[in-house]
Design an enzyme around this catalytic site. Structure first.
Site, mmCIF file in Angstrom:
data_model
loop_
_atom_site.group_PDB
_atom_site.id
_atom_site.type_symbol
_atom_site.label_atom_id
_atom_site.label_comp_id
_atom_site.label_asym_id
_atom_site.label_seq_id
_atom_site.Cartn_x
_atom_site.Cartn_y
_atom_site.Cartn_z
ATOM 1 N N ASP A 484 -4.254 1.744 1.458
ATOM 2 C CA ASP A 484 -3.397 1.630 0.275
ATOM 3 C C ASP A 484 -2.485 0.421 0.321
ATOM 4 O OD1 ASP A 484 -4.000 3.812 -1.348
ATOM 5 O OD2 ASP A 484 -2.843 5.185 -0.110
HETATM 6 C C1 BGC Z 1 1.872 4.299 2.896
HETATM 7 C C2 BGC Z 1 0.431 4.700 2.832
HETATM 8 C C3 BGC Z 1 0.213 5.645 1.698
HETATM 9 C C4 BGC Z 1 0.796 5.114 0.407
HETATM 10 C C5 BGC Z 1 0.629 6.165 -0.664
HETATM 11 C C6 BGC Z 1 2.344 3.791 1.570
HETATM 12 O O1 BGC Z 1 3.698 3.492 1.648
HETATM 13 O O2 BGC Z 1 2.040 3.333 3.893
HETATM 14 O O3 BGC Z 1 0.029 5.303 4.053
HETATM 15 O O4 BGC Z 1 -1.145 5.889 1.528
HETATM 16 O O5 BGC Z 1 2.132 4.757 0.572
HETATM 17 O O6 BGC Z 1 1.413 6.132 -1.710
HETATM 18 C C1 NOJ Z 2 -2.413 7.786 3.406
HETATM 19 C C2 NOJ Z 2 -3.056 8.085 2.102
HETATM 20 O O1 NOJ Z 2 -2.899 9.446 1.782
HETATM 21 C C3 NOJ Z 2 -4.522 7.731 2.120
HETATM 22 O O2 NOJ Z 2 -5.081 7.949 0.852
HETATM 23 C C4 NOJ Z 2 -4.709 6.321 2.550
HETATM 24 O O3 NOJ Z 2 -6.080 6.069 2.618
HETATM 25 C C5 NOJ Z 2 -4.046 6.056 3.882
HETATM 26 N N1 NOJ Z 2 -2.665 6.440 3.839
HETATM 27 C C6 NOJ Z 2 -4.143 4.610 4.321
HETATM 28 O O4 NOJ Z 2 -3.376 3.770 3.520
#
Ligand code: BGC
Ligand code: NOJ
Length: 794
Positions: A484
């Site tokens: 993400d």
């Molecule tokens: C986090 C990710 C997450 C995303 C979702 C980010 O700040 O680092 O792990 O998937 O937010 O909204």
């Molecule tokens: C947490 C999120 O829930 C998931 O959708 C994502 O793939 C990972 N973080 C990595 O960014």
């Protein structure tokens, strides 16, 4: 025995033996739509269906000390006031124990010859928490003491509850009837639900007004009524409604008494809301209270809950010579998969229950962890998820569990999303053999009249990738892919922007993802096999697209020693030896090796060697290296994290299993095992290094570049649960569900190669004795209902 507790495998419990754990160590309760979070000191909250819109107990995420608020029992014994769970009073106890079990938590405290054991659980078929409180005089003298209950109501919407005080402080309303306190804020208008806290015995006093109970200048640790041994018998009007019961009790030495409290939630049809002007209809609450009106009834419900979990966890069991492996596989990993399936990423001690609903990609991945236990619910989830898809295959990134409607609150345009629907559906069909699901009519964006078959949704998902290719014939990344935070098209200099929702440029972008490419090839292979199995003529087209993608990866995605990660907006490489930082990333090594791209030419082995050499550290495999040391405008959120944390070179446990599976496919047994042991908490030697619960996986362990390597964060709700389950059950122990049977194909160090597996599969029950000596190719068992005992030597 570790410093803070130990496993009790026979009871399927983790036993915490001192309350001051390095971080609250929590558990979850609930199996249907009423859920609770409970810490080892009874902190936490509950909600029905939706942690944002139907929050029942108030909880303060930023509180100091943290984890203040929950459902507390106070005991006033002479001048001493204490809690069975130590907090909030923190009076030193003579004995403390918290047992987190499957869907329940039992907290026991003892002080000055009085023992209090509180069993918290959410019974099957009811929307409530039951608290069975057992008090025993363990001393030699007669005891006279007072017991107080306490819970604080949230004004339903967990978000506005923390924001809109000009309104909130005037809306609170309660009713008191019998031994039950009813919370009915906003029930006078549109709400058709209320909550209640009742007990199976008349009380000696009560409070519903927080300031009277606690005192304007006190905290939870010093409620003035408890200190004085009194109750205000208050009825809250506005401010902060709470519920507290008081009991004046007496116990002879050796004598016990038990009370059953019910903290419940009720919905009434609009026309049945009131029995008199302003008076709520309590029929359903009374029925629920009646269901737990005796200790015997509560015990029976508790036994049903145990049976529910016994049944689920009895579907896959291993017995090996490694206790940590058995414990993880048979108990905690499966349990965590269920919890993650229920909650997606919404409510934990790291997710506030406000910001995030059910993720499209997350929920699809979660299916892999639970489909062998609750196939019917997996089926429903697939339909729910697919119903939010758009006609071009694109997806909302999440949907709200209450309405099942997609929303863009946490962004959209993540180009890996559609492929996960293929992943989830294939996992479901392999487990169940239910090909019929493919014919289910499923709408687009929940609009009636737009239905096409689920199979059509899968085809559209697949096409979404081939319709969105970049200059190298690789998939365009969109806002981001699985990572993400790799926001290659969202240029932001404004600190007030969210990387998840800020503008995502689609014009002129050259940003391509090797992670999606690997995912596409791997899922495409499975999809082609599915299409062939059902005799669908599109199978060939899928195979061609897969082949084309493989070639594109080999031609433009190989960096010499490993797979590139991406091309950015301008077409520059990411995850290449040419880069100064972020030379190599885990995601593309995982997916491209799982897809076996270039395996014959040795690319997979090289990529795995590079992973071990460059990305592996003491606690696991980091996401990228070297970590980014400064913010990079073209890359987005990934470079916003300090080195070693989260997506910037943290050990993202979620994608370690991708490498494990890739290693297993390459037959590299020792690497497989080492990677698995590193991320699995049951194997970690120093149980306090991670800080978080030693019985569940966490999303991230701080990597080698972090200021505090080894610290874990985001425990419980993470794709790590389903992926490690997939890795250990299918790749390590080798039990791989196929469309028409099971393939036994392990990859485990030979010294652990003899083990037994009980695997229930559809209507079959396989008792397998596996003797693995390292042979490749696997052993295929066609599906046949009934019990079968087999010795598998390979
Ligand atoms: C986090 C990710 C997450 C995303 C979702 C980010 O700040 O680092 O792990 O998937 O937010 O909204
Ligand atoms: C947490 C999120 O829930 C998931 O959708 C994502 O793939 C990972 N973080 C990595 O960014």
């Amino acid at each position: 025995m570790d410093k803070f507790g130990h496993f009790d495998d026979a009871s399927r419990e983790y036993v915490i033996t001192r309350p001051d754990t390095p971080w609250p160590w929590i558990n979850y309760m609930g199996t249907e739509d009423f859920f609770s979070l409970i810490s080892n000191t009874a902190g936490g909250y509950c909600f029905c269906r939706d942690a944002k819109f139907r929050r029942i107990l108030r909880y303060r995420y930023n509180g100091v000390p943290m984890d203040a608020g929950g459902r507390y029992y106070y005991i006033k014994d002479d001048d001493t006031v204490w809690n069975p769970g130590w907090k909030p009073c923190k009076t030193a106890l003579d004995f403390y124990e918290c047992r987190h079990g499957m869907g329940y938590t039992r907290i026991t405290g003892e002080k000055d010859g009085l023992r209090a054991e509180v069993t918290f659980f959410v019974p099957i078929g009811h929307r409530c928490e039951v608290h069975k409180v057992m008090l025993t005089n363990s001393g030699k003298e007669k005891k006279q003491f007072k017991l107080y209950s306490f819970a604080e109501w949230c004004l339903w919407n967990a978000s506005t509850d923390m924001e809109n005080f000009q309104r909130n402080l005037s809306t609170g309303e309660v009713e008191i009837e019998g031994s039950t306190i009813y919370h009915k804020t906003e029930y006078r208008e549109r709400r058709d639900h209320y909550a209640f806290f009742g007990v199976n015995r008349p009380f000696d006093g009560f409070d519903t007004d927080r300031e009277t109970f606690i005192g304007m200048y006190n905290g939870f640790e010093a409620p003035q009524q408890v200190l004085a041994g009194t109750s205000g018998n208050t009825r809250a009007h506005g401010w902060s409604p709470i519920a507290s019961h008081r009991f004046d009790l007496e116990l002879n030495p050796g004598e016990s008494t038990e009370l059953v409290f019910v903290l419940g939630y009720v919905e009434n049809p609009q026309e049945e809301k009131f029995i008199a002007p302003g008076v709520i209809n309590k029929k359903r609450a009374l029925a629920m209270l009646e269901a737990f009106s005796t200790v015997e009834k509560a015990d029976k419900a508790f036994a049903e809950l145990k049976a529910f979990w016994d049944n689920l966890l009895g579907r896959f069991n291993v017995s090996s010579d490694v206790p940590e492996l058995d414990r993880t596989v048979n108990i905690w990993n499966q349990y965590q998969c269920m919890i993650t399936f229920f909650f997606s990423r919404s409510a934990s001690y790291f997710e506030s229950g406000i910001g995030r609903g059910m993720g499209f990609r997350d929920s699809n991945q979660d299916l892999a962890g639970i489909v062998h236990m609750i196939p019917d619910r997996a089926r429903q989830r697939i339909i729910d998820i697919a119903s939010t898809q758009f006609p071009d295959g694109g997806c909302y990134h999440q949907y709200q569990p209450l309405t099942k409607r997609g929303n863009n609150d946490i962004g959209g345009g993540f180009n890996d999303d559609p492929l996960w629907l293929i992943f989830g559906t294939v996992a479901y069909i392999r487990e169940t053999g239910d090909f019929g699901i493919l014919n289910e009519p499923v709408p687009f964006d929940n609009k009636p009249g737009t239905e096409v078959s689920l199979l059509e949704h899968l085809k559209i998902s697949f096409r979404h990738v081939t319709d969105n290719l970049g200059p190298h014939g690789l998939p365009l990344i969109g806002r981001a892919d699985w990572n993400d935070c790799l926001n290659l098209n969202c240029f932001s200099w404004n600190p007030d922007d969210s990387f998840q929702t800020t503008e995502n440029k689609t014009e002129g972008t050259k940003a391509e993802s090797l992670m999606i490419a690997g995912l596409f090839v791997a899922q495409g292979r499975d999809f082609a096999e599915l299409l062939e199995r059902i005799g669908d003529k599109d199978a060939d087209g899928v195979k061609v697209a897969v082949k084309t993608m493989e070639n594109a990866v080999k031609q433009h995605g190989w960096d010499g020693e490993w797979f590139l990660r991406a091309y950015d907006y301008y077409g520059n490489k990411i995850g290449s030896k040419e880069c100064e930082e972020g030379k190599i990333f885990i995601e593309s090594q995982g997916w491209c090796t799982m897809a076996r791209i270039g395996a014959d030419e040795g690319l997979c082995d090289k990529a795995l060697d590079s992973t071990v050499k460059l990305l592996e550290c003491e606690q696991g495999i980091v996401l990228n290296t070297p970590a980014y040391s400064k913010y990079i405008y073209e890359y987005g959120e990934i470079s916003s994290y300090p080195e070693g944390y989260k997506e910037n070179a943290g050990i993202f446990c979620h994608n370690n299993p991708w490498v494990i599976i890739g290693e297993a496919m390459a037959g590299r047994r020792d690497d497989v095992w080492r990677h698995y042991c590193k991320i699995t908490p049951a194997f970690t030697k120093d149980k306090t290094l991670r800080k978080v619960e030693p019985y569940v996986f966490c999303q991230m362990v701080a990597g080698k570049d972090a200021a505090k390597p080894g610290e874990g964060k985001n425990s419980w709700l993470t794709g790590t649960a389903a992926w490690t389950w997939k890795a250990v059950s299918e790749s390590i122990l080798g039990i791989k569900p196929q469309f028409d049977g099971l393939l036994v194909d392990p990859c485990i160090p030979l010294q652990h190669g003899t083990y037994h597996v009980l695997r229930k599969f559809r209507d079959a029950e396989y008792h397998l004795e596996i003797k693995y000596t390292g042979k490749k190719g696997g052993y295929y068992i066609p599906y046949k209902p009934g019990v079968q005992k087999l010795t598998v030597e390979l």
